[in-house]
Write a protein that holds these residues in place. Structure first.
Motif, PDB file in Angstrom:
ATOM      1  N   MET A 165       0.786  -1.182   0.087  1.00  0.00           N
ATOM      2  CA  MET A 165      -0.021  -0.088  -0.029  1.00  0.00           C
ATOM      3  C   MET A 165       1.027   1.318  -0.075  1.00  0.00           C
ATOM      4  O   MET A 165       2.065   1.244   0.570  1.00  0.00           O
ATOM      5  CB  MET A 165      -0.756   0.027   1.172  1.00  0.00           C
ATOM      6  N   ASP A 166       0.407   2.253  -0.541  1.00  0.00           N
ATOM      7  CA  ASP A 166       1.225   3.661  -0.808  1.00  0.00           C
ATOM      8  C   ASP A 166       0.089   4.731  -0.373  1.00  0.00           C
ATOM      9  O   ASP A 166       0.244   5.821  -0.874  1.00  0.00           O
ATOM     10  CB  ASP A 166       1.601   3.897  -1.976  1.00  0.00           C
ATOM     11  N   ARG A 167      -0.409   4.522   0.832  1.00  0.00           N
ATOM     12  CA  ARG A 167      -1.587   5.572   1.128  1.00  0.00           C
ATOM     13  C   ARG A 167      -0.722   7.021   1.983  1.00  0.00           C
ATOM     14  O   ARG A 167      -1.397   8.024   1.781  1.00  0.00           O
ATOM     15  CB  ARG A 167      -2.454   5.005   2.353  1.00  0.00           C
ATOM     16  N   LEU A 168       0.572   6.463   2.354  1.00  0.00           N
ATOM     17  CA  LEU A 168       1.264   7.725   2.828  1.00  0.00           C
ATOM     18  C   LEU A 168       2.593   8.215   1.888  1.00  0.00           C
ATOM     19  O   LEU A 168       3.553   8.604   2.470  1.00  0.00           O
ATOM     20  CB  LEU A 168       1.621   7.248   4.248  1.00  0.00           C
ATOM     21  N   ALA A 169       2.435   7.557   0.742  1.00  0.00           N
ATOM     22  CA  ALA A 169       3.658   8.120  -0.101  1.00  0.00           C
ATOM     23  C   ALA A 169       3.919   9.434  -0.041  1.00  0.00           C
ATOM     24  O   ALA A 169       3.109  10.464  -0.329  1.00  0.00           O
ATOM     25  CB  ALA A 169       2.996   7.487  -1.546  1.00  0.00           C
ATOM     26  N   ASP A 191       3.732  16.065   7.790  1.00  0.00           N
ATOM     27  CA  ASP A 191       2.398  15.744   7.341  1.00  0.00           C
ATOM     28  C   ASP A 191       1.801  14.972   8.454  1.00  0.00           C
ATOM     29  O   ASP A 191       0.516  15.125   8.411  1.00  0.00           O
ATOM     30  CB  ASP A 191       2.425  15.094   6.146  1.00  0.00           C
ATOM     31  N   ILE A 192       2.293  14.306   9.241  1.00  0.00           N
ATOM     32  CA  ILE A 192       1.718  13.333  10.288  1.00  0.00           C
ATOM     33  C   ILE A 192       2.545  13.431  11.565  1.00  0.00           C
ATOM     34  O   ILE A 192       3.643  13.488  11.567  1.00  0.00           O
ATOM     35  CB  ILE A 192       1.778  11.869   9.900  1.00  0.00           C
ATOM     36  N   VAL A 193       1.962  13.847  12.582  1.00  0.00           N
ATOM     37  CA  VAL A 193       2.505  13.780  14.146  1.00  0.00           C
ATOM     38  C   VAL A 193       1.823  12.906  14.878  1.00  0.00           C
ATOM     39  O   VAL A 193       0.530  12.912  15.221  1.00  0.00           O
ATOM     40  CB  VAL A 193       2.342  15.139  14.735  1.00  0.00           C
ATOM     41  N   LEU A 194       2.512  11.657  15.239  1.00  0.00           N
ATOM     42  CA  LEU A 194       1.958  10.793  16.314  1.00  0.00           C
ATOM     43  C   LEU A 194       2.562  11.037  17.466  1.00  0.00           C
ATOM     44  O   LEU A 194       3.588  10.697  17.919  1.00  0.00           O
ATOM     45  CB  LEU A 194       2.301   9.082  15.910  1.00  0.00           C
ATOM     46  N   ALA A 195       1.864  11.959  18.504  1.00  0.00           N
ATOM     47  CA  ALA A 195       2.389  12.276  19.766  1.00  0.00           C
ATOM     48  C   ALA A 195       1.957  10.994  20.769  1.00  0.00           C
ATOM     49  O   ALA A 195       1.091  10.903  21.046  1.00  0.00           O
ATOM     50  CB  ALA A 195       1.567  13.388  20.422  1.00  0.00           C
ATOM     51  N   ASN A 196       3.115  10.065  20.687  1.00  0.00           N
ATOM     52  CA  ASN A 196       2.745   8.729  21.455  1.00  0.00           C
ATOM     53  C   ASN A 196       3.537   8.521  22.598  1.00  0.00           C
ATOM     54  O   ASN A 196       3.198   7.732  23.529  1.00  0.00           O
ATOM     55  CB  ASN A 196       2.986   7.646  20.469  1.00  0.00           C
ATOM     56  N   ALA A 197       4.534   9.294  22.860  1.00  0.00           N
ATOM     57  CA  ALA A 197       5.374   9.025  24.105  1.00  0.00           C
ATOM     58  C   ALA A 197       4.550   9.239  25.453  1.00  0.00           C
ATOM     59  O   ALA A 197       3.654  10.100  25.558  1.00  0.00           O
ATOM     60  CB  ALA A 197       6.562  10.260  24.264  1.00  0.00           C
ATOM     61  N   GLY A 198       4.761   8.426  26.279  1.00  0.00           N
ATOM     62  CA  GLY A 198       4.111   8.340  27.695  1.00  0.00           C
ATOM     63  C   GLY A 198       4.811   7.567  28.547  1.00  0.00           C
ATOM     64  O   GLY A 198       5.505   6.685  28.518  1.00  0.00           O
ATOM     65  N   ILE A 221      -3.055  14.892  12.889  1.00  0.00           N
ATOM     66  CA  ILE A 221      -2.230  14.870  14.199  1.00  0.00           C
ATOM     67  C   ILE A 221      -2.873  13.648  15.242  1.00  0.00           C
ATOM     68  O   ILE A 221      -4.164  13.750  15.073  1.00  0.00           O
ATOM     69  CB  ILE A 221      -2.458  16.209  15.059  1.00  0.00           C
ATOM     70  N   ILE A 222      -2.184  12.768  15.570  1.00  0.00           N
ATOM     71  CA  ILE A 222      -2.764  11.793  16.283  1.00  0.00           C
ATOM     72  C   ILE A 222      -2.126  11.657  17.625  1.00  0.00           C
ATOM     73  O   ILE A 222      -0.849  11.544  17.812  1.00  0.00           O
ATOM     74  CB  ILE A 222      -2.284  10.368  15.504  1.00  0.00           C
ATOM     75  N   ALA A 263      -3.319   3.515  13.430  1.00  0.00           N
ATOM     76  CA  ALA A 263      -2.662   4.843  13.219  1.00  0.00           C
ATOM     77  C   ALA A 263      -2.527   4.898  11.927  1.00  0.00           C
ATOM     78  O   ALA A 263      -2.624   6.376  11.406  1.00  0.00           O
ATOM     79  CB  ALA A 263      -1.301   4.674  13.912  1.00  0.00           C
ATOM     80  N   ALA A 264      -2.022   4.183  10.967  1.00  0.00           N
ATOM     81  CA  ALA A 264      -1.923   4.268   9.590  1.00  0.00           C
ATOM     82  C   ALA A 264      -3.549   4.775   8.951  1.00  0.00           C
ATOM     83  O   ALA A 264      -3.538   5.912   8.158  1.00  0.00           O
ATOM     84  CB  ALA A 264      -1.720   3.150   8.834  1.00  0.00           C
ATOM     85  N   PHE A 265      -4.722   4.460   9.353  1.00  0.00           N
ATOM     86  CA  PHE A 265      -5.853   4.851   8.774  1.00  0.00           C
ATOM     87  C   PHE A 265      -6.098   6.358   9.335  1.00  0.00           C
ATOM     88  O   PHE A 265      -6.299   7.048   8.479  1.00  0.00           O
ATOM     89  CB  PHE A 265      -6.875   4.052   9.703  1.00  0.00           C
ATOM     90  N   LEU A 266      -5.723   6.679  10.695  1.00  0.00           N
ATOM     91  CA  LEU A 266      -5.759   7.947  10.811  1.00  0.00           C
ATOM     92  C   LEU A 266      -4.854   8.950  10.232  1.00  0.00           C
ATOM     93  O   LEU A 266      -5.201  10.250  10.110  1.00  0.00           O
ATOM     94  CB  LEU A 266      -5.621   8.073  12.440  1.00  0.00           C
ATOM     95  N   ALA A 267      -3.770   8.602   9.920  1.00  0.00           N
ATOM     96  CA  ALA A 267      -2.714   9.315   9.383  1.00  0.00           C
ATOM     97  C   ALA A 267      -3.243   9.578   7.637  1.00  0.00           C
ATOM     98  O   ALA A 267      -2.678  10.454   7.113  1.00  0.00           O
ATOM     99  CB  ALA A 267      -1.085   8.327   9.342  1.00  0.00           C
ATOM    100  N   SER A 268      -3.786   8.819   7.141  1.00  0.00           N
ATOM    101  CA  SER A 268      -4.074   8.734   5.797  1.00  0.00           C
ATOM    102  C   SER A 268      -5.458   9.487   5.419  1.00  0.00           C
ATOM    103  O   SER A 268      -6.132   9.555   6.263  1.00  0.00           O
ATOM    104  CB  SER A 268      -4.319   7.306   5.298  1.00  0.00           C
TER     105      SER A 268
END
Length: 244
Positions: free
Chosen positions: A1-5, A82-89, A132-133, A219-224
């Protein structure tokens, strides 16, 4: 898949667990990914897994100078994000009566302050179509014994997304929360304990723990652009734990 190319992504807490799995999935779908974390050895190992379309920057989300250095690196090398995954916790157990100021400060510094400034400092590099996720948790929805401080941070994260969806009106930038349930990561197993965590997984309607790769798919779904009409939302990947 290339949804985030052609996309550029930043993943905090990207050296292990859900962050690493999400970085890998983003790369598999065509993105270039910057992983950000405090432990150099984890970042180095992660890069061996992620390959040439990843770059690691060491630092803490609670240190604003570290975040500035992260985004200056992204700006210089990629021009924008283009995409920020604020995941640190982070989190630890303490019942009411045993909560310490140090535990409170560390947990809120990383889980709330870290999320706020991870996102705010990214905004000048983002444009319409950005995603932003924020990594939430089922604990933000449920009462969890001995885990109130962590749970409160995740409830705060949920409201940040609701409020920021309003703040971002007209920008074309979306913000959503991704909330895992009991997921097989080293951090979760260390905090909860292997046996108790397996029991928690068995209590879900699906009867098992989740895998980081399953959260990464969401996460990829929300990023795309597949989630292009979603903002201010919360997507649970929890085996049904918080849904019943």
């Amino acid at each position: 898949m290339d949804r985030l190319a052609g996309k550029t992504a930043v993943v905090t807490g990207g050296g292990s667990g859900i962050g690493l799995a999400s970085a890998k999935r983003f790369i598999d779908e065509g993105a270039f990914v910057y992983i950000f974390g405090r432990r150099q050895e984890l970042l180095d190992t992660a890069l061996q897994t992620l390959g040439d379309n990843a770059r690691a920057v060491r630092g803490s989300v609670s240190d604003l100078a570290d975040l500035d250095r992260l985004y200056e690196t992204v700006r210089a090398e990629r021009g924008g994000v283009d995409i920020v995954l604020a995941n640190a916790g982070t989190g630890s157990f303490a019942p009411l009566g045993a909560i310490t100021p140090e535990q409170y400060e560390q947990t809120f510094d990383i889980n709330v302050k870290g999320v706020i400034f991870t996102v705010q400092k990214a905004l000048p590099l983002m444009k319409a179509g950005g995603s932003i996720i924020l990594t939430g948790s089922t604990t933000g929805e449920m009462g969890t014994p001995q885990f109130s401080v962590y749970s409160a941070t995740k409830a705060a994260v949920r409201n940040l997304a609701r409020s920021w969806a309003q703040d971002l009106r007209g920008t074309g930038i979306r913000v959503n929360v991704l909330s895992p349930g009991p997921t097989r990561t080293d951090l979760a197993l260390d905090v909860v304990g292997a046996e108790a965590f397996e029991e928690l997984g068995a209590s879900t309607p699906l009867g098992r723990l989740g895998n980081p790769s399953e959260t990464a798919g969401a996460a990829a779904f929300l990023a795309s652009d597949d989630s292009s009409y979603m903002t201010g939302s919360e997507l649970f990947v929890d085996g049904g734990l918080a849904q019943i």
